[in-house]
Write a protein that holds these residues in place. Structure first.
Motif, short mmCIF file in Angstrom:
data_model
loop_
_atom_site.label_atom_id
_atom_site.label_comp_id
_atom_site.label_asym_id
_atom_site.label_seq_id
_atom_site.Cartn_x
_atom_site.Cartn_y
_atom_site.Cartn_z
N THR A 5 1.01 -1.30 -0.01
CA THR A 5 0.13 -0.01 0.09
C THR A 5 0.75 1.19 0.05
OG1 THR A 5 -0.29 -0.17 2.49
CG2 THR A 5 -1.94 -1.14 0.75
N SER A 6 2.04 1.23 0.34
CA SER A 6 3.00 2.55 0.47
C SER A 6 4.49 2.10 0.28
CB SER A 6 2.80 3.16 1.77
OG SER A 6 3.44 2.38 2.77
N SER A 7 5.18 2.91 0.50
CA SER A 7 6.52 2.36 0.14
C SER A 7 7.20 1.69 1.53
CB SER A 7 7.51 3.49 0.21
OG SER A 7 7.15 4.29 -0.99
N PRO A 8 7.44 0.41 1.32
CA PRO A 8 7.98 -0.65 2.59
C PRO A 8 9.20 -0.18 2.72
CG PRO A 8 7.90 -1.87 0.60
CD PRO A 8 7.08 -0.69 0.11
N ARG A 9 9.74 0.00 4.06
CA ARG A 9 11.00 0.23 4.48
C ARG A 9 11.46 -0.93 5.67
NH1 ARG A 9 7.62 3.01 7.18
NH2 ARG A 9 7.94 3.30 9.53
N LEU A 10 12.80 -1.04 5.86
CA LEU A 10 13.44 -1.68 6.75
C LEU A 10 13.65 -0.79 7.99
CD1 LEU A 10 15.93 -4.05 4.79
CD2 LEU A 10 13.73 -4.52 5.38
N GLU A 11 13.49 -1.44 9.22
CA GLU A 11 13.82 -0.79 10.35
C GLU A 11 14.59 -1.59 11.19
OE1 GLU A 11 10.67 0.72 12.84
OE2 GLU A 11 10.32 2.17 11.25
N LYS A 12 15.86 -0.91 11.90
CA LYS A 12 16.78 -1.74 12.82
C LYS A 12 15.63 -2.21 14.08
CE LYS A 12 21.17 0.28 11.98
NZ LYS A 12 22.33 0.88 12.74
N ILE A 13 16.02 -3.20 14.61
CA ILE A 13 15.21 -3.53 15.69
C ILE A 13 15.67 -2.73 17.13
CG2 ILE A 13 14.46 -5.65 17.44
CD1 ILE A 13 13.71 -5.79 14.27
N THR A 14 14.85 -2.02 17.85
CA THR A 14 15.13 -1.33 19.01
C THR A 14 14.26 -1.64 19.95
OG1 THR A 14 13.56 0.50 17.94
CG2 THR A 14 15.79 0.43 17.14
N PRO A 15 14.60 -1.17 21.10
CA PRO A 15 13.65 -1.13 22.16
C PRO A 15 12.07 -0.64 21.68
CG PRO A 15 15.55 -0.51 23.35
CD PRO A 15 15.55 -0.33 21.71
N GLY A 16 12.05 0.21 20.98
CA GLY A 16 10.64 1.01 20.51
C GLY A 16 9.90 0.11 19.55
N ASN A 17 10.50 -0.95 18.80
CA ASN A 17 9.88 -1.55 17.88
C ASN A 17 9.95 -3.16 18.50
OD1 ASN A 17 12.20 -2.44 16.75
ND2 ASN A 17 12.07 -1.10 15.06
N LEU A 18 10.69 -3.67 19.58
CA LEU A 18 10.81 -4.93 19.55
C LEU A 18 9.41 -5.63 19.70
CD1 LEU A 18 12.59 -7.28 20.50
CD2 LEU A 18 12.30 -6.53 22.91
N VAL A 51 27.68 -10.11 11.59
CA VAL A 51 27.24 -11.45 11.19
C VAL A 51 25.92 -11.63 10.88
CG1 VAL A 51 26.88 -13.97 11.44
CG2 VAL A 51 29.07 -12.69 12.07
N ALA A 52 25.00 -11.12 11.98
CA ALA A 52 23.48 -11.21 11.67
C ALA A 52 23.17 -9.60 11.37
CB ALA A 52 22.88 -11.88 12.83
N TRP A 53 22.14 -9.58 10.57
CA TRP A 53 21.69 -8.56 10.04
C TRP A 53 19.95 -8.65 10.14
CZ3 TRP A 53 19.16 -6.21 5.43
CH2 TRP A 53 19.35 -4.88 5.45
N PRO A 54 19.39 -8.23 11.39
CA PRO A 54 17.74 -8.27 11.61
C PRO A 54 17.05 -7.08 11.37
CG PRO A 54 18.89 -8.10 13.89
CD PRO A 54 19.98 -8.35 12.94
N ARG A 55 16.02 -7.23 10.72
CA ARG A 55 15.15 -5.82 10.42
C ARG A 55 13.83 -6.34 10.56
NH1 ARG A 55 19.87 -4.29 11.07
NH2 ARG A 55 20.99 -2.71 9.93
N LEU A 56 13.18 -5.22 10.91
CA LEU A 56 11.59 -5.34 10.79
C LEU A 56 11.17 -4.53 9.50
CD1 LEU A 56 8.93 -5.75 12.38
CD2 LEU A 56 9.31 -3.39 13.44
N ILE A 57 10.06 -5.26 8.86
CA ILE A 57 9.51 -4.71 7.40
C ILE A 57 8.50 -4.02 7.79
CG2 ILE A 57 9.00 -5.33 5.22
CD1 ILE A 57 10.25 -8.21 5.62
#
Length: 163
Positions: A5-18, A51-57
């Motif tokens: 529906t819009s422009s998806p993006r990746l966000e680093k995992i933080t305490p705010g989006n955990l 080594v690990a690159w975790p991201r929230l979509i």
């Protein structure tokens, strides 16, 4: 099939989006084939930096999935010269599947690997009729003939792929 529906993006995992990240749930029939996000994040925590690159979509303000890439790892764990990068985990929320977020995730990992000078993107998947093999082959991955545990290993040539 509804598209993004819009422009998806990746966000680093933080305490705010955990909490949003750990709330991602695949369909019940897929649970046997994917690792829960919380376990993936625990693995990311115990591996060396980089080594690990975790991201929230995200799509707008809505969390739609989680990915984790592996970057420049010793593939066989033997100190040898075989180093690989690729998609380690992909969890698209059950309510968001079929909308293009999986393709976006793979393209995002491909971009990051290219940015780091990589030429191939590896992935593993559980074989079988309910697994994601068709998805990966449809994106241009080819099987390598290898297995990792009970999973099929696939590779995408980033010098020719256009996702």
């Amino acid at each position: 099939m509804t598209s993004i529906t819009s422009s998806p993006r990746l966000e680093k995992i933080t305490p705010g989006n955990l909490e949003s990240a750990t709330g991602i749930r695949v369909r019940p029939d897929q649970e046997h084939a994917v690792t829960p996000v919380v376990e993936s994040l625990a693995e990311a925590y115990v591996h060396p930096e980089g080594v690990a690159w975790p991201r929230l979509i995200m799509d707008g303000e809505r969390p739609v999935g989680f990915l984790m890439a592996f970057l420049d790892i010793d593939w066989y764990g033997d100190g040898g010269s075989v180093r690989r990068s690729g998609l380690w985990r992909l969890n698209i929320d059950a309510r968001e599947q079929g909308r293009g977020y999986g393709r976006f995730a793979v393209a995002s990992v491909a971009d990051e690997i290219r940015r780091r000078g990589g030429r191939e993107l590896y992935v593993t998947w559980h074989p079988g009729p309910d697994g994601p093999e068709g998805f990966y082959l449809g994106l241009g991955f080819r099987t390598t003939g290898e297995t990792s545990g009970d999973q099929t290993v696939g590779v995408l040539d980033l010098t020719t792929a256009s996702l």
